[in-house]
Design a protein around this motif. Structure first.
Motif, short mmCIF file in Angstrom:
data_model
loop_
_atom_site.label_atom_id
_atom_site.label_comp_id
_atom_site.label_asym_id
_atom_site.label_seq_id
_atom_site.Cartn_x
_atom_site.Cartn_y
_atom_site.Cartn_z
N ILE A 134 0.85 -1.19 0.00
CA ILE A 134 0.00 0.00 0.00
C ILE A 134 0.89 1.24 0.00
N TYR A 135 0.66 2.15 -0.96
CA TYR A 135 1.46 3.36 -0.98
C TYR A 135 0.63 4.62 -0.71
N GLU A 136 -0.67 4.47 -0.55
CA GLU A 136 -1.50 5.61 -0.17
C GLU A 136 -2.79 5.10 0.44
N LYS A 137 -3.24 5.75 1.53
CA LYS A 137 -4.49 5.36 2.21
C LYS A 137 -5.27 6.60 2.57
N ASP A 138 -6.58 6.56 2.31
CA ASP A 138 -7.44 7.69 2.64
C ASP A 138 -8.76 7.18 3.20
N ILE A 139 -8.69 6.44 4.29
CA ILE A 139 -9.88 5.91 4.95
C ILE A 139 -9.57 5.63 6.41
N GLU A 140 -10.55 5.88 7.28
CA GLU A 140 -10.42 5.60 8.70
C GLU A 140 -11.72 4.99 9.20
N ILE A 141 -11.65 4.31 10.34
CA ILE A 141 -12.85 3.75 10.94
C ILE A 141 -13.84 4.88 11.22
N GLY A 142 -15.10 4.67 10.84
CA GLY A 142 -16.13 5.67 11.05
C GLY A 142 -16.42 6.52 9.83
N ASP A 143 -15.55 6.45 8.82
CA ASP A 143 -15.79 7.22 7.59
C ASP A 143 -17.04 6.70 6.88
N THR A 144 -17.81 7.63 6.33
CA THR A 144 -18.98 7.27 5.53
C THR A 144 -18.55 7.04 4.09
N VAL A 145 -19.00 5.94 3.52
CA VAL A 145 -18.68 5.58 2.14
C VAL A 145 -19.97 5.59 1.33
N SER A 146 -19.91 6.17 0.14
CA SER A 146 -21.07 6.20 -0.74
C SER A 146 -20.75 5.49 -2.04
N GLY A 147 -21.53 4.46 -2.35
CA GLY A 147 -21.33 3.74 -3.60
C GLY A 147 -21.71 4.55 -4.82
N MET A 148 -22.47 5.65 -4.60
CA MET A 148 -22.88 6.50 -5.71
C MET A 148 -21.78 7.49 -6.09
N MET A 149 -20.86 7.72 -5.16
CA MET A 149 -19.75 8.66 -5.40
C MET A 149 -18.45 7.94 -5.05
N LEU A 150 -17.93 7.19 -6.00
CA LEU A 150 -16.75 6.38 -5.75
C LEU A 150 -15.55 7.26 -5.37
N LYS A 151 -14.88 6.86 -4.31
CA LYS A 151 -13.71 7.59 -3.82
C LYS A 151 -12.59 6.60 -3.58
N THR A 152 -11.43 6.88 -4.14
CA THR A 152 -10.27 6.01 -3.93
C THR A 152 -9.84 6.06 -2.47
N VAL A 153 -9.78 4.90 -1.81
CA VAL A 153 -9.40 4.87 -0.40
C VAL A 153 -8.07 4.15 -0.18
N PHE A 154 -7.65 3.32 -1.12
CA PHE A 154 -6.34 2.68 -1.07
C PHE A 154 -5.70 2.73 -2.45
N LYS A 155 -4.38 2.91 -2.47
CA LYS A 155 -3.61 2.76 -3.69
C LYS A 155 -2.56 1.69 -3.42
N VAL A 156 -2.55 0.70 -4.30
CA VAL A 156 -1.67 -0.45 -4.12
C VAL A 156 -0.77 -0.60 -5.35
N GLN A 157 0.47 -0.96 -5.12
CA GLN A 157 1.39 -1.21 -6.23
C GLN A 157 2.17 -2.48 -5.96
#
Length: 236
Positions: A134-157
């Motif tokens: 994992i080289y980038e993370k943008d999510i924490e416990i308690g965050d609201t996620v919306s399937g209608m507005m996709l947001k990148t939460v992990f970047k993996v290489q």
């Protein structure tokens, strides 16, 4: 490019017609930007930046009690639909064909409902698509996620596998071939490396008049810059 690197490159390169200059940047062989395809509240985040992951491991998950309950209800409905169908199957020759088809339909539909509920439940888990880091993370416990507005939460290489993205002058488009040797140096590294061209992009960039090619490599830091020469054995 450092003076040391330029000096080392000059040792292995004669500037003859059989060598074509190219610059490059280091890229991962594989990379992915991951997002949840479901809505909910994040209740687990299992990995952080720099963590190594294996294909299929759960990186994070949403609160899925409602999805799990729906799945269990669907499985229960399938259980009884199957029993009804199997009972009717034993006396199929004694009952009306339309009545039998009704039980068959309910059974098949129940299987589809389970598959649908399972798919919705699976979407609450975000899994690694391949072995990597994992080289980038943008999510924490308690965050609201919306399937209608996709947001990148992990970047993996990919963890160690790399590719050099070369750029060379378009005038050499007929000279550069897959399989040719590329001798190069990486900025900040005193060592001279050697690789083989594995891919040539089928277009020239109109803004800088360069063509791209790829050379497989390992372990370099992604984003590093370098330069070198493509060896053209048949050039005269």
């Amino acid at each position: 490019m450092t003076k040391v690197l330029l000096g080392l490159l000059s040792v292995i390169m004669t500037l003859s017609a059989g060598e074509i200059y190219a610059t490059f940047t280091v890229a991962p062989e594989q990379k992915a930007m991951l997002a949840f395809d479901a809505s909910g509240i994040t209740d687990r985040v299992n990995y952080d930046v720099s963590d190594s992951v294996k294909k299929g491991q759960v990186l994070a998950s949403l609160n899925n009690r409602d999805f799990r309950a729906s799945l269990e209800m669907a499985k229960t409905a399938l259980k009884f639909a199957k029993k009804d169908y199997e009972r009717q199957l034993k006396v199929q020759n004694l009952i009306d064909a339309g009545k039998f088809d009704t039980y068959a339909f309910k059974y098949e539909n129940a299987k589809n409902e389970v598959a649908y509920a399972q798919a919705k439940y699976n979407k609450t888990f975000l899994r690694a698509p391949f072995n990597g880091v994992i080289y980038e993370k943008d999510i924490e416990i308690g965050d609201t996620v919306s399937g209608m507005m996709l947001k990148t939460v992990f970047k993996v290489q990919s963890k160690s596998k790399r590719k050099l993205i070369l750029g060379f002058d378009q005038k050499y488009h007929q000279s550069v071939k897959v399989g040719q040797v590329f001798k190069y140096g990486v900025d900040g590294d005193s060592k001279i490396y050697e690789g083989v061209i594995s891919k040539i992009y089928p277009f020239a960039n109109s803004s800088n008049r360069k063509i791209k090619a790829e050379v497989k490599a390992k372990d370099f830091v992604v984003g590093l810059f370098g330069e070198g020469y493509i060896q053209i054995p048949d050039a005269k």
